[in-house]
Scaffold this motif. Structure first.
Motif, PDB file in Angstrom:
ATOM      1  N   ASP A  72       0.815  -1.216   0.000  1.00 56.17           N
ATOM      2  CA  ASP A  72       0.000   0.000   0.000  1.00 56.17           C
ATOM      3  C   ASP A  72       0.852   1.271   0.000  1.00 56.17           C
ATOM      4  OD1 ASP A  72      -0.843   0.061   3.583  1.00 56.17           O
ATOM      5  OD2 ASP A  72       1.022  -0.304   2.511  1.00 56.17           O
ATOM      6  N   TYR A  99      12.453  -5.478  -3.431  1.00 53.48           N
ATOM      7  CA  TYR A  99      11.292  -6.363  -3.303  1.00 53.48           C
ATOM      8  C   TYR A  99      10.062  -5.476  -3.282  1.00 53.48           C
ATOM      9  CZ  TYR A  99       8.206  -9.933  -1.227  1.00 53.48           C
ATOM     10  OH  TYR A  99       7.188 -10.827  -0.977  1.00 53.48           O
ATOM     11  N   ARG A 235       4.000   1.688   6.411  1.00 53.81           N
ATOM     12  CA  ARG A 235       3.509   2.383   7.609  1.00 53.81           C
ATOM     13  C   ARG A 235       3.681   1.505   8.854  1.00 53.81           C
ATOM     14  NH1 ARG A 235      -1.958   5.374   5.655  1.00 53.81           N
ATOM     15  NH2 ARG A 235      -1.737   6.457   7.613  1.00 53.81           N
ATOM     16  N   LEU A 236       4.132   0.278   8.641  1.00 51.59           N
ATOM     17  CA  LEU A 236       4.360  -0.616   9.778  1.00 51.59           C
ATOM     18  C   LEU A 236       5.555  -1.494   9.437  1.00 51.59           C
ATOM     19  CD1 LEU A 236       2.562  -3.834   9.308  1.00 51.59           C
ATOM     20  CD2 LEU A 236       1.454  -1.902   8.240  1.00 51.59           C
ATOM     21  N   THR A 237       5.989  -2.289  10.395  1.00 44.37           N
ATOM     22  CA  THR A 237       7.125  -3.181  10.131  1.00 44.37           C
ATOM     23  C   THR A 237       6.600  -4.574   9.850  1.00 44.37           C
ATOM     24  OG1 THR A 237       8.404  -1.888  11.702  1.00 44.37           O
ATOM     25  CG2 THR A 237       9.361  -3.960  10.977  1.00 44.37           C
ATOM     26  N   CYS A 238       6.803  -5.012   8.635  1.00 41.88           N
ATOM     27  CA  CYS A 238       6.362  -6.345   8.207  1.00 41.88           C
ATOM     28  C   CYS A 238       7.243  -6.704   7.031  1.00 41.88           C
ATOM     29  CB  CYS A 238       4.893  -6.306   7.773  1.00 41.88           C
ATOM     30  SG  CYS A 238       4.270  -7.886   7.154  1.00 41.88           S
ATOM     31  N   ILE A 239       7.573  -7.983   6.891  1.00 45.47           N
ATOM     32  CA  ILE A 239       8.476  -8.344   5.793  1.00 45.47           C
ATOM     33  C   ILE A 239       7.741  -8.816   4.531  1.00 45.47           C
ATOM     34  CG2 ILE A 239      10.484  -8.798   7.234  1.00 45.47           C
ATOM     35  CD1 ILE A 239       9.867 -11.791   6.995  1.00 45.47           C
ATOM     36  N   TYR A 240       6.423  -8.948   4.614  1.00 50.66           N
ATOM     37  CA  TYR A 240       5.612  -9.251   3.433  1.00 50.66           C
ATOM     38  C   TYR A 240       6.110 -10.458   2.642  1.00 50.66           C
ATOM     39  CZ  TYR A 240       3.804  -4.592   4.419  1.00 50.66           C
ATOM     40  OH  TYR A 240       3.265  -3.496   5.036  1.00 50.66           O
ATOM     41  N   GLY A 241       6.592 -11.466   3.354  1.00 52.62           N
ATOM     42  CA  GLY A 241       6.982 -12.698   2.665  1.00 52.62           C
ATOM     43  C   GLY A 241       8.318 -12.632   1.964  1.00 52.62           C
ATOM     44  N   PRO A 244      12.083 -15.943   2.795  1.00 57.40           N
ATOM     45  CA  PRO A 244      12.168 -16.498   4.144  1.00 57.40           C
ATOM     46  C   PRO A 244      13.463 -17.262   4.415  1.00 57.40           C
ATOM     47  CG  PRO A 244      10.441 -17.593   2.871  1.00 57.40           C
ATOM     48  CD  PRO A 244      10.900 -16.449   2.064  1.00 57.40           C
ATOM     49  N   VAL A 247      16.708 -14.091   4.721  1.00 56.74           N
ATOM     50  CA  VAL A 247      16.765 -12.866   5.531  1.00 56.74           C
ATOM     51  C   VAL A 247      16.713 -13.150   7.024  1.00 56.74           C
ATOM     52  CG1 VAL A 247      15.834 -11.426   3.705  1.00 56.74           C
ATOM     53  CG2 VAL A 247      14.267 -12.418   5.368  1.00 56.74           C
ATOM     54  N   THR A 250      18.964 -10.579   8.716  1.00 56.56           N
ATOM     55  CA  THR A 250      18.940  -9.218   8.162  1.00 56.56           C
ATOM     56  C   THR A 250      18.453  -8.236   9.221  1.00 56.56           C
ATOM     57  OG1 THR A 250      18.384 -10.177   6.017  1.00 56.56           O
ATOM     58  CG2 THR A 250      18.037  -7.814   6.268  1.00 56.56           C
ATOM     59  N   GLU A 251      19.151  -7.107   9.338  1.00 54.45           N
ATOM     60  CA  GLU A 251      18.712  -6.034  10.239  1.00 54.45           C
ATOM     61  C   GLU A 251      17.691  -5.202   9.460  1.00 54.45           C
ATOM     62  OE1 GLU A 251      21.444  -6.965  13.333  1.00 54.45           O
ATOM     63  OE2 GLU A 251      19.838  -5.485  13.347  1.00 54.45           O
ATOM     64  N   PHE A 252      16.504  -5.035  10.039  1.00 55.25           N
ATOM     65  CA  PHE A 252      15.466  -4.290   9.331  1.00 55.25           C
ATOM     66  C   PHE A 252      15.279  -2.905   9.921  1.00 55.25           C
ATOM     67  CE2 PHE A 252      13.989  -7.186   6.253  1.00 55.25           C
ATOM     68  CZ  PHE A 252      14.109  -8.462   6.782  1.00 55.25           C
TER      69      PHE A 252
ATOM     70  N   THR B 178      16.777  -5.503  15.764  1.00 57.58           N
ATOM     71  CA  THR B 178      15.727  -5.375  14.739  1.00 57.58           C
ATOM     72  C   THR B 178      15.893  -6.444  13.662  1.00 57.58           C
ATOM     73  OG1 THR B 178      17.075  -3.733  13.589  1.00 57.58           O
ATOM     74  CG2 THR B 178      15.415  -2.912  15.124  1.00 57.58           C
ATOM     75  N   ARG B 179      16.268  -7.624  14.078  1.00 57.96           N
ATOM     76  CA  ARG B 179      16.360  -8.740  13.152  1.00 57.96           C
ATOM     77  C   ARG B 179      15.513  -9.901  13.678  1.00 57.96           C
ATOM     78  NH1 ARG B 179      21.603  -8.132  15.464  1.00 57.96           N
ATOM     79  NH2 ARG B 179      21.842  -9.596  17.190  1.00 57.96           N
ATOM     80  N   MET B 185      10.476 -17.753  10.089  1.00 55.60           N
ATOM     81  CA  MET B 185      10.595 -16.936   8.880  1.00 55.60           C
ATOM     82  C   MET B 185       9.493 -17.262   7.870  1.00 55.60           C
ATOM     83  SD  MET B 185      13.192 -15.143   9.683  1.00 55.60           S
ATOM     84  CE  MET B 185      13.232 -14.242   8.169  1.00 55.60           C
ATOM     85  N   TRP B 186       9.059 -18.518   7.824  1.00 49.77           N
ATOM     86  CA  TRP B 186       8.004 -18.893   6.875  1.00 49.77           C
ATOM     87  C   TRP B 186       6.658 -18.339   7.323  1.00 49.77           C
ATOM     88  CZ3 TRP B 186       8.302 -22.434   2.599  1.00 49.77           C
ATOM     89  CH2 TRP B 186       7.058 -22.753   2.034  1.00 49.77           C
ATOM     90  N   LYS B 189       5.037 -13.954   7.412  1.00 49.37           N
ATOM     91  CA  LYS B 189       4.983 -13.087   6.229  1.00 49.37           C
ATOM     92  C   LYS B 189       4.006 -11.929   6.389  1.00 49.37           C
ATOM     93  CE  LYS B 189       3.013 -14.779   2.413  1.00 49.37           C
ATOM     94  NZ  LYS B 189       2.631 -15.695   1.334  1.00 49.37           N
ATOM     95  N   SER B 191       2.906 -10.836   9.546  1.00 44.28           N
ATOM     96  CA  SER B 191       2.845 -10.486  10.973  1.00 44.28           C
ATOM     97  C   SER B 191       3.344  -9.069  11.161  1.00 44.28           C
ATOM     98  CB  SER B 191       3.730 -11.422  11.789  1.00 44.28           C
ATOM     99  OG  SER B 191       3.378 -12.766  11.571  1.00 44.28           O
ATOM    100  N   LEU B 193       5.592  -6.676  13.075  1.00 44.46           N
ATOM    101  CA  LEU B 193       6.822  -6.826  13.854  1.00 44.46           C
ATOM    102  C   LEU B 193       6.954  -5.619  14.772  1.00 44.46           C
ATOM    103  CD1 LEU B 193       9.262  -7.895  10.968  1.00 44.46           C
ATOM    104  CD2 LEU B 193       7.824  -9.352  12.378  1.00 44.46           C
ATOM    105  N   ASP B 218      -1.650  -1.064  13.604  1.00 46.41           N
ATOM    106  CA  ASP B 218      -1.058  -1.439  12.320  1.00 46.41           C
ATOM    107  C   ASP B 218      -1.822  -2.529  11.571  1.00 46.41           C
ATOM    108  OD1 ASP B 218       2.403  -1.140  13.499  1.00 46.41           O
ATOM    109  OD2 ASP B 218       0.964   0.348  12.788  1.00 46.41           O
ATOM    110  N   TYR B 225      -3.617  -7.121   2.430  1.00 41.71           N
ATOM    111  CA  TYR B 225      -2.539  -8.063   2.114  1.00 41.71           C
ATOM    112  C   TYR B 225      -2.887  -9.463   2.625  1.00 41.71           C
ATOM    113  CZ  TYR B 225       2.135 -10.138   2.020  1.00 41.71           C
ATOM    114  OH  TYR B 225       3.200 -10.975   1.790  1.00 41.71           O
TER     115      TYR B 225
END
Lengths: 282, 268
Positions: A72, A99, A235-241, A244, A247, A250-252, B178-179, B185-186, B189, B191, B193, B218, B225
């Motif tokens: 979004d 991505y 607008r939020l913290t999410c890795i959106y798939g 897997p 990462v 990975t530091e986000f 922040t990791r 991880m599966w 997708k 969630s 964080l 949030d 999605y």
């Protein structure tokens, strides 16, 4: 009675938070407009370069940066991506992945429009495209000659301080490169289960893990380290798939959608990354 | 549950004491979850990567786990009263035999409870979990001569340790990191964080509620999605006959084998 009061308080709290969010979003957009206008009129790229060159001196820099764009998000466009690629190039990050979870109708950026394809891989690009890169080098050569004549500098720097940077290797990752790809690898292994190679992998779990890693890297065309730093535009913290398998360490960092992203923002992310301690389980 | 050792350093206490305080804090947090109506909690207690720590620390953590699981087994009546089911997810065969026995017993003893679920990730990494799922498909699917077209992400998901759990809505990580450190991880997708700087043993209900409020704020941005994911999942189910007799028989056999392994470990 108490229940109704609690529900009412909860709803009021929500309305308050939603109003604060809306005002915050408006503020971010106004700020972004002001900053964009200022940068446009000032053309202050020298200051930005200085900021990023300070970042080069950091003891810890990621080799592979991944940009995650939320479905979004409406603010990440080709121009912003090019700016970020430029920042990464200056700082010396060799690999970058994008991505983009949006659809073409919602702002999806196709990297092939402004990047040069690399080899036969449709997802691997080089930036800037070689024509632009050639022009950069020619600019340096021309200016370099002048520099030699005027003040004797011979380090390839132009007299205006412009440097030549190596091309950035950019990967475009899609939603099919995550869970679905792992399933594809599983299917391929299953189809070849009677072969000695696959039987060997099944003897020990670690061997199977390594085998899956190798197959995923081959399918992705990834000959790069796993992403060490990720910037999420949302607008939020999410890795959106996102990938897997790749990462896990990975530091986000989340860059709120709507906020202006500039060299200072990029440098801040790098400074924060340099400070974090990775213990690898120890 | 990150930050136990840093907390121990800041308080100048032993690392194991830091982990012990961390466990006490877990009990508090589970109580808060219960009061808020959160039905399922998964906690990352010990990663396969943590085996790299010193023998002393690893053994100390195992002793703590032995103590806590033994205590749990003494209080199974209370667990049954509240309908709490304990599930330990991870490669428990990497653990010492006595700990495997305790874990298997706790899981079997509470397997019929279905009101609240506590999943403890112990000897767990997401990579190992995904590899285990691939291994399960490779080793057992051929027994029933299944077509490769049955194999897709939906089937792999059903072979994970978290097969019977919905994906987490909120991932709450303390200590400022922040990791994701190879945690689910599966599954995460879609969630939310939430990362907070407070160390785990120092977490208060206000920190906890801040995470819940962040989730409530949030989650509406993720609705579209999540809806798309559900549709995609439904399409996959249809295209691969996920609900066909052969696939469901395979999954049922897998559940039975896992239970058999638990029974074997519990009587070891």
């Amino acid at each position: 009675m108490m229940e109704i009061v609690s529900i009412l308080i909860g709803r009021l709290l929500f309305i308050l938070i939603a109003t604060c969010e809306l005002l915050q979003q408006l503020w971010h957009r106004l700020h972004a407009l002001a900053r964009r206008s200022y940068d446009y009129w000032q053309c202050d790229s020298h200051h930005h370069h200085e900021l990023l060159e300070r970042a080069i001196e950091l003891q810890k820099l990621p080799q592979h940066l991944v940009l995650v764009i939320a479905p979004d998000d409406r603010y990440v466009d080709a121009a912003l991506l090019k700016r970020i690629f430029g920042y990464a190039q200056i700082v010396g990050i060799p690999y970058l992945s994008v991505y983009d979870t949006r659809t073409p109708k919602n702002g999806y950026v196709d990297l092939s429009r402004f990047c040069q394809t690399s080899g036969n891989e449709s997802r691997c690009f080089l930036w800037p495209p070689s024509q632009q890169s050639k022009e950069q080098r020619q600019q340096v050569q021309l200016n370099g000659c002048k520099t030699v004549h005027s003040n004797g500098t011979t380090n390839g720097n132009a007299s205006n301080g412009a440097k030549h940077y190596a091309q950035l290797q950019v990967y475009q990752i899609g939603t099919a490169d995550g869970h679905a790809l792992i399933a594809d690898v599983c299917r391929e292994l299953y189809e070849n289960r009677s072969t000695p190679q696959v039987q060997e992998l099944l003897k020990e779990r670690q061997a199977l893990t390594d085998g899956i890693s190798a197959m995923l890297s081959k399918r992705l065309g990834f000959v790069v380290p796993e992403p060490e730093l990720g910037i999420i535009f949302s607008r939020l913290t999410c890795i959106y798939g996102l990938l897997p398998w790749h990462v896990r360490f990975t530091e986000f960092h989340t860059h709120r959608s709507g906020c202006y992203f500039e060299a200072k923002s990029f440098a801040k992310v790098l400074f924060k990354y340099a400070r974090c301690e990775q213990r690898w389980g120890k | 549950m990150d930050g136990n050792r840093r907390f121990a350093r800041s308080q100048q206490i032993d690392k194991i004491e830091g982990h012990s305080r961390g466990f006490s804090k877990l009990a508090d947090v589970l109580r808060w979850c219960l009061d808020m109506g959160i039905r399922e909690v998964t906690t990352f207690a010990f990663s396969i990567e943590n085996f790299k720590r010193s023998n002393e620390e690893v053994e100390g953590l195992f002793n703590l786990a032995r103590e806590k699981f033994s205590k749990l087994l003494e209080e199974t009546n209370r667990l049954d009263e509240h309908g709490i089911r304990i599930r330990v997810i991870g490669n428990i065969e990497l653990l010492p035999a006595d700990l495997q026995r305790l874990i298997a017993t706790a899981m079997l003893r509470t397997e019929n409870n279905d009101k609240l679920f506590l999943n403890v990730a112990f000897a767990y990494t997401s990579r190992d979990e995904i590899t285990q799922a691939v291994e399960t498909v490779m080793k057992h699917y051929e027994d029933d001569d299944m077509p490769p077209t049955d194999i897709n992400e939906r089937l792999l998901e059903a072979c994970l340790y978290t097969r019977h759990s919905p994906p987490p809505d909120l991932v709450f990580r303390t200590s400022g990191e922040t990791r994701l450190s190879d945690f689910m991880m599966w599954q995460i997708k879609s969630s939310v964080l939430y990362f907070t700087n407070v160390l785990w043993p120092q977490i208060t209900i206000w920190n906890f509620m801040a995470g819940i409020v962040a989730y409530q704020r949030d989650r509406r941005h993720l609705e579209a999605y999540k809806r798309e994911n559900r549709l995609h999942s439904a399409q996959l189910d249809k295209s691969s006959d996920f609900y066909s007799l052969r696939v469901q028989r395979f999954l049922h056999k897998m559940d039975a084998n896992r239970r058999k392994l638990l029974v074997a470990l519990a009587s070891n």
